[in-house]
Write an enzyme that holds these catalytic residues in place. Structure first.
Site, PDB file in Angstrom:
ATOM      1  N   ALA A  70       0.865  -1.170   0.000  1.00 51.51           N
ATOM      2  CA  ALA A  70       0.000   0.000   0.000  1.00 51.51           C
ATOM      3  C   ALA A  70       0.907   1.226   0.000  1.00 51.51           C
ATOM      4  O   ALA A  70       2.078   1.141   0.359  1.00 51.51           O
ATOM      5  CB  ALA A  70      -0.867  -0.012   1.247  1.00 51.51           C
ATOM      6  N   GLY A 109       0.475  -5.123   0.727  1.00 51.65           N
ATOM      7  CA  GLY A 109      -0.665  -5.122  -0.187  1.00 51.65           C
ATOM      8  C   GLY A 109      -0.305  -5.689  -1.557  1.00 51.65           C
ATOM      9  O   GLY A 109      -1.166  -6.212  -2.265  1.00 51.65           O
ATOM     10  N   GLU A 112      -0.481  -9.329  -1.087  1.00 46.80           N
ATOM     11  CA  GLU A 112      -1.899  -9.657  -0.873  1.00 46.80           C
ATOM     12  C   GLU A 112      -2.649  -9.662  -2.206  1.00 46.80           C
ATOM     13  O   GLU A 112      -3.531 -10.483  -2.431  1.00 46.80           O
ATOM     14  CB  GLU A 112      -2.530  -8.664   0.112  1.00 46.80           C
ATOM     15  CG  GLU A 112      -2.006  -8.845   1.523  1.00 46.80           C
ATOM     16  CD  GLU A 112      -2.519  -7.788   2.478  1.00 46.80           C
ATOM     17  OE1 GLU A 112      -2.149  -6.606   2.303  1.00 46.80           O
ATOM     18  OE2 GLU A 112      -3.298  -8.137   3.381  1.00 46.80           O
ATOM     19  N   GLU A 132       4.063  -5.813   7.095  1.00 43.10           N
ATOM     20  CA  GLU A 132       3.297  -4.753   7.770  1.00 43.10           C
ATOM     21  C   GLU A 132       3.635  -4.606   9.244  1.00 43.10           C
ATOM     22  O   GLU A 132       3.521  -3.525   9.817  1.00 43.10           O
ATOM     23  CB  GLU A 132       1.791  -5.004   7.626  1.00 43.10           C
ATOM     24  CG  GLU A 132       1.228  -4.692   6.254  1.00 43.10           C
ATOM     25  CD  GLU A 132       1.347  -5.845   5.262  1.00 43.10           C
ATOM     26  OE1 GLU A 132       2.119  -6.796   5.502  1.00 43.10           O
ATOM     27  OE2 GLU A 132       0.645  -5.788   4.232  1.00 43.10           O
TER      28      GLU A 132
HETATM   29  N1  3HC Z   1       4.571   3.426   0.186  1.00 44.82           N
HETATM   30  C1  3HC Z   1       5.078   4.639  -0.096  1.00 44.82           C
HETATM   31  N2  3HC Z   1       6.369   4.857  -0.384  1.00 44.82           N
HETATM   32  C2  3HC Z   1       7.187   3.806  -0.388  1.00 44.82           C
HETATM   33  C3  3HC Z   1       6.731   2.508  -0.098  1.00 44.82           C
HETATM   34  C4  3HC Z   1       5.356   2.335   0.188  1.00 44.82           C
HETATM   35  N3  3HC Z   1       4.822   1.141   0.466  1.00 44.82           N
HETATM   36  N4  3HC Z   1       7.779   1.666  -0.170  1.00 44.82           N
HETATM   37  C5  3HC Z   1       8.843   2.405  -0.511  1.00 44.82           C
HETATM   38  N5  3HC Z   1       8.492   3.699  -0.640  1.00 44.82           N
HETATM   39  C6  3HC Z   1       9.365   4.806  -1.053  1.00 44.82           C
HETATM   40  C7  3HC Z   1      10.465   5.106  -0.046  1.00 44.82           C
HETATM   41  O1  3HC Z   1      10.011   6.008   0.949  1.00 44.82           O
HETATM   42  C8  3HC Z   1      11.519   5.713  -0.930  1.00 44.82           C
HETATM   43  O2  3HC Z   1      11.155   7.043  -1.192  1.00 44.82           O
HETATM   44  P1  3HC Z   1      12.279   8.169  -1.378  1.00 44.82           P
HETATM   45  O3  3HC Z   1      13.135   7.700  -2.505  1.00 44.82           O
HETATM   46  O4  3HC Z   1      11.503   9.394  -1.636  1.00 44.82           O
HETATM   47  O5  3HC Z   1      13.020   8.193  -0.065  1.00 44.82           O
HETATM   48  C9  3HC Z   1      11.366   4.953  -2.237  1.00 44.82           C
HETATM   49  O6  3HC Z   1      10.052   4.400  -2.213  1.00 44.82           O
HETATM   50  C10 3HC Z   1      12.366   3.840  -2.427  1.00 44.82           C
HETATM   51  O7  3HC Z   1      12.349   3.017  -1.279  1.00 44.82           O
HETATM   52  P2  3HC Z   1      13.709   2.475  -0.616  1.00 44.82           P
HETATM   53  O8  3HC Z   1      14.697   3.569  -0.499  1.00 44.82           O
HETATM   54  O9  3HC Z   1      13.304   1.747   0.620  1.00 44.82           O
HETATM   55  O10 3HC Z   1      14.208   1.468  -1.758  1.00 44.82           O
HETATM   56  P3  3HC Z   1      14.831   0.026  -1.643  1.00 44.82           P
HETATM   57  O11 3HC Z   1      15.051  -0.432  -3.024  1.00 44.82           O
HETATM   58  O12 3HC Z   1      15.944   0.029  -0.662  1.00 44.82           O
HETATM   59  O13 3HC Z   1      13.691  -0.897  -0.995  1.00 44.82           O
HETATM   60  C11 3HC Z   1      11.486  -1.833  -0.741  1.00 44.82           C
HETATM   61  C12 3HC Z   1      12.506  -1.139  -1.676  1.00 44.82           C
HETATM   62  C13 3HC Z   1      12.012  -3.212  -0.339  1.00 44.82           C
HETATM   63  C14 3HC Z   1      10.198  -1.958  -1.465  1.00 44.82           C
HETATM   64  C15 3HC Z   1      11.345  -0.977   0.543  1.00 44.82           C
HETATM   65  O14 3HC Z   1      11.068   0.356   0.176  1.00 44.82           O
HETATM   66  C16 3HC Z   1      10.244  -1.416   1.457  1.00 44.82           C
HETATM   67  O15 3HC Z   1      10.444  -2.305   2.263  1.00 44.82           O
HETATM   68  N6  3HC Z   1       9.067  -0.753   1.373  1.00 44.82           N
HETATM   69  C17 3HC Z   1       7.961  -0.974   2.276  1.00 44.82           C
HETATM   70  C18 3HC Z   1       7.245  -2.255   1.984  1.00 44.82           C
HETATM   71  C19 3HC Z   1       6.073  -2.391   2.902  1.00 44.82           C
HETATM   72  O16 3HC Z   1       6.183  -2.233   4.112  1.00 44.82           O
HETATM   73  N7  3HC Z   1       4.918  -2.707   2.344  1.00 44.82           N
HETATM   74  C20 3HC Z   1       3.730  -2.845   3.116  1.00 44.82           C
HETATM   75  C21 3HC Z   1       3.005  -1.545   3.113  1.00 44.82           C
HETATM   76  S1  3HC Z   1       1.628  -1.541   4.200  1.00 44.82           S
HETATM   77  C22 3HC Z   1       0.450  -2.369   3.362  1.00 44.82           C
HETATM   78  O17 3HC Z   1       0.668  -2.843   2.293  1.00 44.82           O
HETATM   79  C23 3HC Z   1      -0.861  -2.463   4.078  1.00 44.82           C
HETATM   80  C24 3HC Z   1      -1.752  -3.463   3.399  1.00 44.82           C
HETATM   81  O18 3HC Z   1      -1.701  -4.660   4.128  1.00 44.82           O
HETATM   82  C25 3HC Z   1      -3.182  -3.013   3.358  1.00 44.82           C
END
Ligand code: 3HC
Length: 689
Positions: A70, A109, A112, A132
């Site tokens: 998400a 997400g 998912e 998450e």
């Molecule tokens: N939402 C918004 N922005 C995100 C994001 C997300 N889910 N994931 C990454 N970004 C952004 C980062 O803030 C960063 O922004 P910036 O360049 O402006 O600082 C950019 O994307 C690149 O991210 P990274 O620097 O972390 O890049 P990496 O290549 O090192 O890592 C990644 C990529 C493995 C995808 C890592 O960003 C990550 O772990 N992201 C989060 C994944 C996550 O937690 N997903 C679950 C979200 S909650 C959800 O899905 C709820 C659902 O169950 C309903």
């Protein structure tokens, strides 16, 4: 994340290939499920649903990754466009098989969504998972209900409360994906896979309909109680793991729709919690640290192909391991052979311990060790691109080394000091090239702790700073940039905590009262247990003043290692209150003329020890030592294990209320920093927009 001006049309591209529809999502950087992505998915699937030529649909992503989750930056804002659940329902409700084609990371997400698809194929380098929990959340789009239906309850508990991404080959074993594609041939292989599904013409396989993996666990509530007991330490203070366990239990106990309802309820509790707000703040805070507003974007980092480390002690050895782990050769310099051998021995033993735990092969141990060139003189550093000094914390010693290094290191080499308190500019002044000097302050154990304080001297060149920031990523550290000032950020900001503890203990609360309050706040241990662990002789070193620790040391009480310290220890190093220490404390208080004013509540202990930390943080900001409040939080969380679910001292202060912090400080006789007073008066905040 910045919105790159994307529109839903530009995010989704549809193409019909034979009798297959291919929907490509392209929303850089990580294809998050933003409003644009949701609209693109919705319209892409509707289009294919209505197209009689399309018999199956391949969902694939452009750029570096499949959907990474998400869009976290949308949380807490008003919903725009279709909600995720409706989009997912319409995909799952379709009559044509959908194949998720995964590269990069399918997370949260994103995974998912893949679970809603009827089949999942991934390249071997891909990773899938539900992370998450790290955001203080649970997978809120069906992950807690679908994953147990594929992997069973025990594996789902580990996967969702742990949150670690699972490499594709392992995911295949677990059933999290159905097939591996060839690396670099995902699109072709996914299309071929979809073609086979169409020609075989079986029924639609929906994860939600599966019961076989959850049935064996039905009615067994003891599984969850035992799981929570087993993980009590790891889950302490967090909210999300508890709700995750409840949601997984619902997957085993309830029909799918009711389970989904339970998941929504439990997700709703988490998203409204301060813990999750803190953890989501922290997610972005970690990434902010690498951004330095006045560093021009076009500054090129210098190439770092070889590293020199001066000092093979605990710090130097740990620092060296970071580079070896990243495949960079290190010349490790010591003054004499015995010290060098000792240092090399420790590094080897660390790697061998990892190998014994199955975390690396013995071949890998040898590969890493082979990257070290041991040396006995600074002359060996003539060709290194980066030299890091990690010797005794003494300005004269460091200046002497830097002066010598200046005559040896090649032009353009970066000369770094691992000093934790000293004046970096004074160290730089010992050279003729202060622009090449920078601080790289690692935290002990340097091979484990993720924080790297990058100290930018008055004359440090932009390219040198840019190189250090890039290097942090290479060695998997989280950088925080500090200007020069005693103790930089983490050590300086945290020092009032122990000072206050040492004063408060004279006034009535016992070491165990104080430690218990800080433990309950979320620290792994309180200041007295910590002092005993580090060694009271180490803490008092370099000071001629009479101190409480010094008085204990005079009695042969050095801490855990010898004679006990603030606590007594049994042979298993279990602490118990010490009557001897209590007497030493009482005598010290009497000598200082401090009256015993009796016990203090846990809440007041926390305020007494931690409000001054907030105050110091405000000063560090005011003085321009730290760029932003969130850098202070990252430094404390990663450098001192400040509990992440409070968001760090500055986020926590905003949660408590700045007026309360200001009043609390004044009541303790501490003058609050001007910035803190100003923000409190104007209703401002350090971390909330
Ligand atoms: N939402 C918004 N922005 C995100 C994001 C997300 N889910 N994931 C990454 N970004 C952004 C980062 O803030 C960063 O922004 P910036 O360049 O402006 O600082 C950019 O994307 C690149 O991210 P990274 O620097 O972390 O890049 P990496 O290549 O090192 O890592 C990644 C990529 C493995 C995808 C890592 O960003 C990550 O772990 N992201 C989060 C994944 C996550 O937690 N997903 C679950 C979200 S909650 C959800 O899905 C709820 C659902 O169950 C309903």
């Amino acid at each position: 994340m910045t919105d790159s001006g994307a529109t839903s049309q530009s995010v989704g591209t549809t193409q019909v290939v034979g009798n297959l529809g291919v929907l490509t999502i392209d929303y850089p950087p990580v294809n998050a499920l933003s409003v644009h992505t949701r609209i693109a998915l919705d319209s892409g699937f509707r289009q294919f649903a209505a197209d009689p030529q399309v018999k199956a649909i391949v969902l694939i992503c452009a750029g570096r990754t499949f959907i990474a989750g998400a869009d976290i930056s949308e949380f807490g804002k008003a919903l725009e466009g279709p909600n995720l659940q409706d989009v997912f329902d319409s995909i799952e409700g379709g009559t044509k098989p959908v194949i998720a084609a995964i590269h990069g990371t399918a997370l949260g997400g994103g995974y998912e969504l893949a679970l809603i698809c009827h089949h999942r194929i991934a390249v071997p380098s891909a990773k899938v998972g539900l992370p998450e929990v790290a955001l203080g959340l649970l997978p809120g789009a069906g992950g807690t209900q679908r994953l147990p239906r594929i992997v069973g309850v025990p594996a789902a508990l580990d996967l969702i409360t742990g949150g670690a991404p699972v490499p594709a080959p392992k995911a295949l074993e677990l059933g999290m994906i159905d097939a591996l594609a060839d690396e670099g041939k995902l699109r072709e292989d996914a299309i071929a896979f979809a073609g086979r599904i169409v020609s075989e013409g079986g029924p639609l396989l929906r994860v939600r309909d599966r019961q076989d993996k959850v049935e064996p666990y039905r009615g067994k509530s003891e599984i969850y109680a035992e799981y929570l007991k087993k993980n009590a330490r790891a889950f302490r203070g967090f909210k999300a793991p508890f709700n995750i366990v409840k949601a997984i239990e619902a997957a085993a106990e309830l029909p799918f729709e009711q389970g989904m309802e339970r998941e929504r309820e439990l997700f709703g509790e988490l998203i409204a919690s301060t813990e999750s707000a803190a953890q989501r703040y922290y997610f972005f805070a970690e990434r902010e640290g690498a951004k330095v507003p006045d560093l021009p974007r076009d500054v090129q980092a210098l190439p770092i192909r070889s590293v020199g480390v001066i000092g093979a002690g605990t710090m130097g050895g740990g620092i060296t391991m970071n580079f070896l782990n990243a495949g960079l050769p290190v010349t490790l310099v010591e003054m004499n052979q015995a010290a060098l051998d000792r240092g090399l021995g420790v590094i080897r033993r660390n790697y061998e311990a990892s190998a014994a735990k199955g975390r690396m092969t013995s071949e890998r141990v040898e590969q890493r060790m082979a990257l070290i060139t041991p040396a006995l003189g600074l002359e060996a550093l003539a060709t290194a691109d980066l030299v890091i000094e990690a010797v005794f914390e003494e300005i004269g010693v460091k200046q002497d080394i830097f002066a010598k290094l200046d005559g040896i290191a090649k032009p353009g080499a970066i000369l770094a000091s691992n000093t934790s308190f000293l004046d970096l500019d004074a160290i730089a002044a010992a050279t003729t090239r202060p622009e090449s000097v920078i601080g790289l302050h690692f935290f002990s154990p340097a091979n484990v702790m993720r924080l790297l304080e990058i100290v930018r001297g008055a004359k440090t060149a932009d390219a040198v700073l840019a190189t250090a920031l890039k290097l942090a990523k290479t060695i998997a550290k989280v950088p925080v940039v500090s200007r020069v000032g005693h103790g930089f950020i983490a050590n300086r900001v945290m020092s009032p905590r122990s000072q206050q503890a040492m004063e408060l203990v004279l006034q009535g609360p016992t070491p165990q009262d104080i430690d218990r309050a800080l433990y309950d706040y979320g620290f792994a241990m309180g200041p007295f247990a910590m002092a005993d662990l580090v060694g009271l002789d180490v803490i008092g070193r370099g000071s001629n003043e009479r101190t409480l620790s010094g008085d204990l040391v005079k009695l042969g009480r050095l801490g855990q290692k010898q004679g006990g310290g603030f606590y007594d220890y049994d042979e298993k190093r279990q602490p118990s209150p010490s009557p001897v220490a209590a007497q030493v404390i009482a005598d010290f208080a009497a000598a200082r003329g401090v009256a015993n004013t009796g016990p203090v509540s846990a809440e007041a202990i926390v305020a007494r020890l931690l409000y001054p930390v907030v105050n110091e943080g405000a000063k560090v900001l005011e003085e321009g030592i730290a760029i932003r409040a969130s850098d202070i939080d990252v430094a404390c969380i990663l450098g001192y294990n400040w509990p992440v679910y409070t968001g760090g001292p500055m986020f926590w202060a905003d949660t408590v209320g700045l007026t309360r912090v200001v009043d609390g400080l004044r009541a303790m006789g501490i003058e609050p920093a001007a910035l803190l007073v100003e923000k409190a008066a104007s209703g401002g905040s350090f971390t909330r927009n």
